[in-house]
Write an enzyme that holds these catalytic residues in place. Structure first.
Site, PDB file in Angstrom:
ATOM      1  N   SER A 186       0.791  -1.233   0.000  1.00  0.00           N
ATOM      2  CA  SER A 186       0.000   0.000   0.000  1.00  0.00           C
ATOM      3  C   SER A 186       0.821   1.280   0.000  1.00  0.00           C
ATOM      4  O   SER A 186       0.349   2.317  -0.431  1.00  0.00           O
ATOM      5  CB  SER A 186      -0.954   0.007   1.192  1.00  0.00           C
ATOM      6  OG  SER A 186      -0.242  -0.166   2.397  1.00  0.00           O
ATOM      7  N   HIS A 214      -5.322  -3.654  -2.526  1.00  0.00           N
ATOM      8  CA  HIS A 214      -4.967  -2.718  -3.596  1.00  0.00           C
ATOM      9  C   HIS A 214      -4.828  -3.390  -4.954  1.00  0.00           C
ATOM     10  O   HIS A 214      -4.419  -2.747  -5.923  1.00  0.00           O
ATOM     11  CB  HIS A 214      -3.667  -1.981  -3.249  1.00  0.00           C
ATOM     12  CG  HIS A 214      -3.839  -1.041  -2.112  1.00  0.00           C
ATOM     13  ND1 HIS A 214      -4.354   0.233  -2.259  1.00  0.00           N
ATOM     14  CD2 HIS A 214      -3.604  -1.198  -0.789  1.00  0.00           C
ATOM     15  CE1 HIS A 214      -4.405   0.821  -1.078  1.00  0.00           C
ATOM     16  NE2 HIS A 214      -3.958  -0.023  -0.171  1.00  0.00           N
ATOM     17  N   LYS A 245     -12.012   0.280  -1.592  1.00  0.00           N
ATOM     18  CA  LYS A 245     -11.071   0.978  -2.470  1.00  0.00           C
ATOM     19  C   LYS A 245     -11.622   0.970  -3.901  1.00  0.00           C
ATOM     20  O   LYS A 245     -12.501   1.771  -4.201  1.00  0.00           O
ATOM     21  CB  LYS A 245      -9.685   0.353  -2.339  1.00  0.00           C
ATOM     22  CG  LYS A 245      -9.188   0.413  -0.885  1.00  0.00           C
ATOM     23  CD  LYS A 245      -7.796  -0.080  -0.713  1.00  0.00           C
ATOM     24  CE  LYS A 245      -7.406  -0.295   0.737  1.00  0.00           C
ATOM     25  NZ  LYS A 245      -7.406   0.887   1.594  1.00  0.00           N
TER      26      LYS A 245
END
Ligand code: PMP
Length: 398
Positions: A186, A214, A245
């Protein structure tokens, strides 16, 4: 207050003064607009390079309409923890959807990626076990490792030979071994060497776990994540992902075998003891998975923007580390300097967060950038100009 009048919490002020003196205590900046590529932050319109809203879904009309309808039909709260009466029919639907997306037998939704990681590691491992973890793994993995009370062995970032040595040491004494890594890291934006990690872990009979917070919505076909990116379907035991996300909403999940998911239903403490997602959140997540399938060009745009922006930063002379994904750090080193660069950028109309210890190691302070599919070329050109100007002024580039 104690009897002498001194506060027992006085140490807090002492520590805070030190952080303030070093220029690294900040209240978070506040968003005054929806989460989007050009946003209003602290009352100022800025190019937003700080969100994880990779595909621009956080303010997408289709997700909003779906969420509104869910509120009308189902209300605003789920009313209980999952095992009592807090499991909505749409939670199950979302779990089937995620399992199909990840090509696993089953999936389980958690309140956040954080609780998915921490709850899973703590449920599966115990005192007799060893966890072997990359040094840059996310805080939620680290907390899960601590909660499990297993022995924790850390391998240097992405170092598979070091991982092998730790596995050799662990094998004679451990009941079970877990090898755990982020899929995309990250703070650095680099990708774990998953095929090599899986190969070594299998040699030692270790459980494998990847946190694709991610990577989901970013890597692989239709954003299926790092396992798909490397063609490793069926070879990892535990895949964690987030709905906060690229999916644009909130939540986390675990995808894997039916037995894994049933075990977590029986043992994962955030699942057992914390209230489930409300209808609007769950419905919006389902809508996001529709869009991932219907509009894969969003992921293409994300990658076009990523390449353009990363090349631009490198051309100016910034150190972008080993990043291979939309997360591109501008590594500065000195903490005060990194925060100053972030402040200067803000004055020039760009929001890119400064990141310091303990989020990144000491001496590796940085400004982290994340482009999204929503940024236009003009946004990115203007951001690059601001980086060049601010970087020169602070002496990060010459
Ligand atoms: N894993 C990683 C690698 C992350 O970056 C994050 C979010 N910062 C999480 C897990 C936690 O996800 P969530 O925000 O959904 O709790």
């Amino acid at each position: 207050m104690t009897e002498t009048g001194a506060s027992a919490l006085a140490f807090l002020d002492a520590e805070l003064s030190e952080l303030r003196a070093r220029g690294i205590f900040r209240y978070p900046r506040v968003l005054d607009s929806p989460q989007q590529a050009v946003a209003v932050v602290d009352g100022r319109k800025v190019i937003n390079l700080s969100s994880n809203n990779y595909l621009g879904l956080a303010n997408h009309p289709y997700l909003k309409e779906t969420a509104e309808k869910a509120v009308r039909d189902w209300g605003v709260g789920s009313g209980a923890v999952r095992p009592i009466i807090g499991t909505l029919r749409m939670h199950e639907e979302l779990e089937r959807r995620i399992a199909a997306f990840k090509k696993t037998e089953a999936a389980l939704v958690f309140q956040s990626g954080f609780t998915a990681n921490a709850g899973t590691v703590a449920a599966i491992l115990g005192k007799e076990d060893v966890i072997v973890s990359d040094e840059l793994n996310h805080a939620s993995i680290i907390d899960g490792c601590r909660l499990s009370r297993a022995e924790i062995r850390i391998f240097p970032h992405r170092d598979v030979e070091a991982l092998r040595r730790l596995l050799e040491e662990a094998r004679p004494k451990a009941r079970r071994i877990l090898v755990v890594t982020d899929g995309v890291f990250s703070m650095d934006g680099d990708i774990a060497p998953l095929p090599e990690i899986v190969r070594v872990a299998r040699e030692f009979g270790a459980i494998t776990m990847v946190d694709d917070a991610h990577a989901s919505g970013v890597l692989g076909k239709n954003g299926r994540g790092s396992v798909d990116h490397f063609g490793l379907h069926g070879q990892l035991d535990i895949q964690v992902g987030t709905l906060s996300k690229a999916i644009g909403v909130l939540g986390g999940y675990v995808a894997g075998s039916r037995s894994l998911i049933d075990y977590l239903i029986a043992r994962a403490r955030p699942f057992l003891f914390s209230t489930s997602h409300p209808p609007a959140v769950t419905a919006a997540c389902l809508a996001a998975f529709d869009l991932l399938e219907r509009e894969p060009e969003r992921i293409q745009r994300l990658w076009d923007n990523t390449r353009y922006f990363k090349d631009g930063l490198k051309r100016i002379g910034f150190d972008t580390g080993a990043s291979e994904t939309p997360i591109t750090p501008v590594i500065v080193g000195d903490e005060g300097k990194a925060m100053r660069l972030s402040d200067e950028l803000f004055d020039l109309g760009v929001f890119a967060q400064g990141i310091v210890y303990p989020t990144v190691p000491r001496g590796k302070a940085r400004v982290r950038t994340i482009v999204t599919a929503e940024h236009t070329r003009d946004d990115l050109d203007r951001a690059l100009e601001a980086f060049e100007q601010a970087g020169r002024r602070i002496g990060v580039v010459s």
